[in-house]
Design an enzyme around this catalytic site. Structure first.
Site, short mmCIF file in Angstrom:
data_model
loop_
_atom_site.label_atom_id
_atom_site.label_comp_id
_atom_site.label_asym_id
_atom_site.label_seq_id
_atom_site.Cartn_x
_atom_site.Cartn_y
_atom_site.Cartn_z
N MET A 11 5.14 91.26 -39.81
CA MET A 11 4.42 90.85 -40.69
C MET A 11 4.62 91.75 -42.00
O MET A 11 4.84 92.80 -41.88
CB MET A 11 2.91 90.77 -40.37
CG MET A 11 2.30 89.69 -39.56
SD MET A 11 0.67 89.72 -39.10
CE MET A 11 -0.11 89.23 -40.79
N PHE A 12 4.40 90.92 -43.12
CA PHE A 12 4.68 91.73 -44.47
C PHE A 12 5.90 92.06 -44.99
O PHE A 12 6.25 92.68 -45.69
CB PHE A 12 3.69 92.67 -44.78
CG PHE A 12 2.31 92.67 -44.46
CD1 PHE A 12 1.28 91.74 -45.24
CD2 PHE A 12 1.89 93.01 -43.27
CE1 PHE A 12 -0.01 91.71 -44.74
CE2 PHE A 12 0.53 92.90 -42.68
CZ PHE A 12 -0.45 92.34 -43.47
N GLU A 83 6.87 80.82 -39.17
CA GLU A 83 6.04 81.27 -37.78
C GLU A 83 6.46 80.94 -36.65
O GLU A 83 5.92 80.13 -35.77
CB GLU A 83 4.49 80.82 -38.28
CG GLU A 83 3.90 81.17 -39.49
CD GLU A 83 3.71 82.67 -39.92
OE1 GLU A 83 4.07 83.40 -38.97
OE2 GLU A 83 3.35 82.90 -40.82
N CYS A 139 5.70 100.91 -44.43
CA CYS A 139 4.81 101.59 -43.72
C CYS A 139 3.61 101.60 -44.44
O CYS A 139 3.63 102.54 -45.30
CB CYS A 139 5.33 102.57 -42.79
SG CYS A 139 4.02 103.41 -41.81
N CYS A 174 4.93 106.13 -37.03
CA CYS A 174 3.53 105.59 -37.15
C CYS A 174 2.82 104.58 -36.40
O CYS A 174 1.67 104.31 -36.20
CB CYS A 174 2.87 105.37 -38.81
SG CYS A 174 3.44 106.76 -39.87
P1 ADP Z 1 6.09 87.81 -43.99
O1 ADP Z 1 6.49 86.26 -44.01
O2 ADP Z 1 7.07 88.58 -43.24
O3 ADP Z 1 4.64 88.25 -43.26
P2 ADP Z 1 5.76 87.44 -46.65
O4 ADP Z 1 6.84 86.86 -47.22
O5 ADP Z 1 4.40 86.46 -46.47
O6 ADP Z 1 5.96 88.35 -45.64
O7 ADP Z 1 5.25 88.47 -47.88
C1 ADP Z 1 5.90 89.70 -48.32
C2 ADP Z 1 5.15 90.23 -49.45
O8 ADP Z 1 3.85 90.80 -48.75
C3 ADP Z 1 5.85 91.28 -50.36
O9 ADP Z 1 6.82 90.58 -51.22
C4 ADP Z 1 4.67 91.99 -50.74
O10 ADP Z 1 4.36 91.48 -52.15
C5 ADP Z 1 3.63 92.06 -49.83
N1 ADP Z 1 3.28 93.00 -48.93
C6 ADP Z 1 2.04 93.27 -48.73
N2 ADP Z 1 1.99 94.43 -47.74
C7 ADP Z 1 3.30 94.81 -47.74
C8 ADP Z 1 4.13 95.89 -46.84
N3 ADP Z 1 3.41 96.73 -45.94
N4 ADP Z 1 5.28 95.75 -47.10
C9 ADP Z 1 6.12 95.05 -47.77
N5 ADP Z 1 5.43 93.88 -48.67
C10 ADP Z 1 4.27 93.98 -48.28
ZN ZN Z 2 5.19 105.42 -41.15
#
Ligand code: ADP
Ligand code: ZN
Length: 199
Positions: A11-12, A83, A139, A174
């Protein structure tokens, strides 16, 4: 000529953003595009895929992988599926069938679950795909590249649809498989007992 592209990571990590980037480019190339997401994931919007960075794209909701075939307009050239980890093993066959019939299928989803185990059907999708991209997040503990999705709330369920604050990205070092010890959560930290004084 059809093929399967997979974008996977925690995620993220930008999977949805990468999916949308590829779909936008396909639209610029005047290809016919359809976007699908599972009904289970209604966190942010019912009829859009939404990234954590607030990028959005219209999508159609399906409750199973088979339903993608039913909702498919056969003139569509490029399919985006977000998803994918909510779809189950059926998605592998559906994706292969679509690619065999000449569609470009772009699939985004989690590659591992909250315990760090491969998240079905991703391993099988990787095997049938022509192209694989692994995205990493940052992270939240140390700032290094993160490949894990850390669950922060207590639940034994494989799927806890992302309530805010329920997950964060963590690196290999971590990551604490499963729910971290409650002491490590600020809001749940028990009061530190006063050291007892002897003398
Ligand atoms: P995913 O679909 O993999 O969950 P998204 O495309 O929805 O990811 O979101 C990516 C965006 O989330 C990044 O461009 C950034 O703005 C935000 N973001 C929030 N937390 C983090 C993190 N820990 N690492 C990287 N990006 C993050
Ligand atoms: Zn870490």
């Amino acid at each position: 000529m059809g093929w399967i592209e997979v974008v996977c990571g925690p995620m993220f990590s930008g999977k949805s953003e990468e999916l949308m980037r590829r779909l936008r480019r396909a639209k610029i190339a005047r290809k016919r595009v359809q976007v699908f997401k599972p009904a289970l994931d209604d966190r942010y919007s019912a009829d859009e895929i939404v990234s954590h960075g607030e990028q959005r794209m219209k999508s159609e909701v399906v409750s199973s992988a088979k339903e993608i075939l039913e909702k498919l307009d056969w003139r569509t050239q490029v399919l985006g599926i977000d998803e994918s980890n909510f779809f189950g093993p059926e998605l592998v066959e559906v994706a292969a069938q679509l690619a065999d019939t000449g569609k470009q299928v772009i699939i985004a989803g989690l590659d591992t679950d909250y315990l760090g185990r491969p998240f079905p059907p991703m391993p099988d999708l990787l095997c049938v795909a022509e192209s694989i991209t692994k995205t990493l997040a940052i992270c939240m503990r140390c700032g290094n590249p993160a490949k894990h999705t850390q669950r922060l709330v207590e639940s034994e369920d494989l799927i806890v649809v992302g309530a805010a604050g329920a997950y964060e990205a963590r690196c290999r070092r971590c990551f604490e498989p499963g729910v971290p010890k409650q002491e490590s959560l600020d809001f749940a930290r028990p009061p530190v007992p006063e050291p007892s004084r002897t003398k």
